[in-house]
Design a protein around this motif. Structure first.
Motif, PDB file in Angstrom:
ATOM      1  N   ALA A  53       0.811  -1.217   0.000  1.00  0.00           N
ATOM      2  CA  ALA A  53       0.000   0.000   0.000  1.00  0.00           C
ATOM      3  C   ALA A  53       0.846   1.269   0.000  1.00  0.00           C
ATOM      4  O   ALA A  53       0.378   2.320  -0.425  1.00  0.00           O
ATOM      5  CB  ALA A  53      -0.933   0.006   1.209  1.00  0.00           C
ATOM      6  N   ALA A  54       2.088   1.197   0.428  1.00  0.00           N
ATOM      7  CA  ALA A  54       2.947   2.384   0.465  1.00  0.00           C
ATOM      8  C   ALA A  54       3.330   2.862  -0.928  1.00  0.00           C
ATOM      9  O   ALA A  54       3.762   4.004  -1.097  1.00  0.00           O
ATOM     10  CB  ALA A  54       4.197   2.099   1.271  1.00  0.00           C
ATOM     11  N   VAL A  55       3.161   2.020  -1.928  1.00  0.00           N
ATOM     12  CA  VAL A  55       3.504   2.399  -3.292  1.00  0.00           C
ATOM     13  C   VAL A  55       2.548   3.468  -3.820  1.00  0.00           C
ATOM     14  O   VAL A  55       2.961   4.376  -4.541  1.00  0.00           O
ATOM     15  CB  VAL A  55       3.493   1.154  -4.207  1.00  0.00           C
ATOM     16  CG1 VAL A  55       3.672   1.522  -5.659  1.00  0.00           C
ATOM     17  CG2 VAL A  55       4.565   0.179  -3.768  1.00  0.00           C
ATOM     18  N   VAL A  56       1.286   3.404  -3.448  1.00  0.00           N
ATOM     19  CA  VAL A  56       0.282   4.328  -3.971  1.00  0.00           C
ATOM     20  C   VAL A  56       0.576   5.780  -3.577  1.00  0.00           C
ATOM     21  O   VAL A  56       0.593   6.652  -4.446  1.00  0.00           O
ATOM     22  CB  VAL A  56      -1.142   3.889  -3.549  1.00  0.00           C
ATOM     23  CG1 VAL A  56      -2.186   4.885  -4.011  1.00  0.00           C
ATOM     24  CG2 VAL A  56      -1.442   2.505  -4.098  1.00  0.00           C
ATOM     25  N   PRO A  57       0.822   6.105  -2.294  1.00  0.00           N
ATOM     26  CA  PRO A  57       1.150   7.493  -1.974  1.00  0.00           C
ATOM     27  C   PRO A  57       2.455   7.962  -2.609  1.00  0.00           C
ATOM     28  O   PRO A  57       2.590   9.126  -2.965  1.00  0.00           O
ATOM     29  CB  PRO A  57       1.247   7.532  -0.451  1.00  0.00           C
ATOM     30  CG  PRO A  57       0.718   6.265   0.042  1.00  0.00           C
ATOM     31  CD  PRO A  57       0.668   5.310  -1.084  1.00  0.00           C
ATOM     32  N   LEU A  58       3.408   7.059  -2.749  1.00  0.00           N
ATOM     33  CA  LEU A  58       4.665   7.444  -3.394  1.00  0.00           C
ATOM     34  C   LEU A  58       4.445   7.813  -4.855  1.00  0.00           C
ATOM     35  O   LEU A  58       5.008   8.790  -5.358  1.00  0.00           O
ATOM     36  CB  LEU A  58       5.696   6.321  -3.288  1.00  0.00           C
ATOM     37  CG  LEU A  58       6.370   6.174  -1.943  1.00  0.00           C
ATOM     38  CD1 LEU A  58       7.225   4.917  -1.919  1.00  0.00           C
ATOM     39  CD2 LEU A  58       7.202   7.390  -1.633  1.00  0.00           C
ATOM     40  N   LEU A  59       3.617   7.046  -5.541  1.00  0.00           N
ATOM     41  CA  LEU A  59       3.338   7.357  -6.938  1.00  0.00           C
ATOM     42  C   LEU A  59       2.465   8.600  -7.080  1.00  0.00           C
ATOM     43  O   LEU A  59       2.605   9.352  -8.043  1.00  0.00           O
ATOM     44  CB  LEU A  59       2.674   6.161  -7.624  1.00  0.00           C
ATOM     45  CG  LEU A  59       3.572   4.941  -7.828  1.00  0.00           C
ATOM     46  CD1 LEU A  59       2.789   3.802  -8.459  1.00  0.00           C
ATOM     47  CD2 LEU A  59       4.781   5.284  -8.664  1.00  0.00           C
ATOM     48  N   ALA A  60       1.575   8.830  -6.111  1.00  0.00           N
ATOM     49  CA  ALA A  60       0.716  10.016  -6.170  1.00  0.00           C
ATOM     50  C   ALA A  60       1.498  11.296  -5.922  1.00  0.00           C
ATOM     51  O   ALA A  60       1.069  12.371  -6.349  1.00  0.00           O
ATOM     52  CB  ALA A  60      -0.412   9.889  -5.141  1.00  0.00           C
ATOM     53  N   THR A  61       2.639  11.200  -5.255  1.00  0.00           N
ATOM     54  CA  THR A  61       3.438  12.389  -4.957  1.00  0.00           C
ATOM     55  C   THR A  61       4.759  12.397  -5.710  1.00  0.00           C
ATOM     56  O   THR A  61       5.639  13.192  -5.408  1.00  0.00           O
ATOM     57  CB  THR A  61       3.706  12.481  -3.445  1.00  0.00           C
ATOM     58  OG1 THR A  61       4.364  11.306  -3.007  1.00  0.00           O
ATOM     59  CG2 THR A  61       2.414  12.675  -2.670  1.00  0.00           C
ATOM     60  N   ALA A  62       4.904  11.515  -6.692  1.00  0.00           N
ATOM     61  CA  ALA A  62       6.129  11.476  -7.498  1.00  0.00           C
ATOM     62  C   ALA A  62       6.200  12.724  -8.365  1.00  0.00           C
ATOM     63  O   ALA A  62       5.174  13.325  -8.659  1.00  0.00           O
ATOM     64  CB  ALA A  62       6.131  10.221  -8.361  1.00  0.00           C
ATOM     65  N   PRO A  63       7.316  13.174  -8.762  1.00  0.00           N
ATOM     66  CA  PRO A  63       8.667  12.652  -8.687  1.00  0.00           C
ATOM     67  C   PRO A  63       9.435  13.100  -7.441  1.00  0.00           C
ATOM     68  O   PRO A  63      10.459  12.513  -7.120  1.00  0.00           O
ATOM     69  CB  PRO A  63       9.339  13.198  -9.939  1.00  0.00           C
ATOM     70  CG  PRO A  63       8.656  14.483 -10.201  1.00  0.00           C
ATOM     71  CD  PRO A  63       7.241  14.286  -9.725  1.00  0.00           C
ATOM     72  N   ALA A  64       8.955  14.138  -6.761  1.00  0.00           N
ATOM     73  CA  ALA A  64       9.714  14.656  -5.608  1.00  0.00           C
ATOM     74  C   ALA A  64       9.821  13.621  -4.493  1.00  0.00           C
ATOM     75  O   ALA A  64      10.861  13.522  -3.840  1.00  0.00           O
ATOM     76  CB  ALA A  64       9.069  15.928  -5.075  1.00  0.00           C
TER      77      ALA A  64
END
Length: 110
Positions: A53-64
């Protein structure tokens, strides 16, 4: 000598605050908060410990967020990466929205 109000209007922090107060930026930040809450709920309820589940917030706030995630650390680095990524992206969204609303008019804060 310029007044203090004129200097405050030109400061980068003032512009950042204006960008983050835009409705589109606030909407993006709200979505990011909802995604992080969802991530925490899914991770806590996962009995096997293999939640992605941690992948979703990382992708939503990528690239920073992906740049900050490269720093060493554990769970705290993940949260810091998502927060910094969300703030950077929201600032860019707010800046773009203000520029589109302004049209061909010069920026009043400059």
């Amino acid at each position: 000598m310029p007044s203090t109000d004129a200097n405050a209007a030109r400061s980068p922090l003032h512009r950042l605050g204006q960008n983050l107060r835009d409705p589109f930026a606030l909407g993006y930040l709200g979505i990011c908060v909802a995604i992080v809450i969802w991530m925490v709920v899914v991770t806590v309820m996962d009995d096997e410990g293999g939640s992605m589940a941690a992948v979703v917030p990382l992708l939503a706030t990528a690239p920073a967020s992906l740049v900050v995630l490269a720093l060493p650390g554990g769970k705290a680095t993940l949260i810091v990466a998502v927060v910094i990524g969300a703030l950077v992206n929201a600032s860019i969204i707010g800046w773009c929205a203000r520029a589109l609303k302004r049209g061909n008019q010069p920026d009043a804060t400059r």
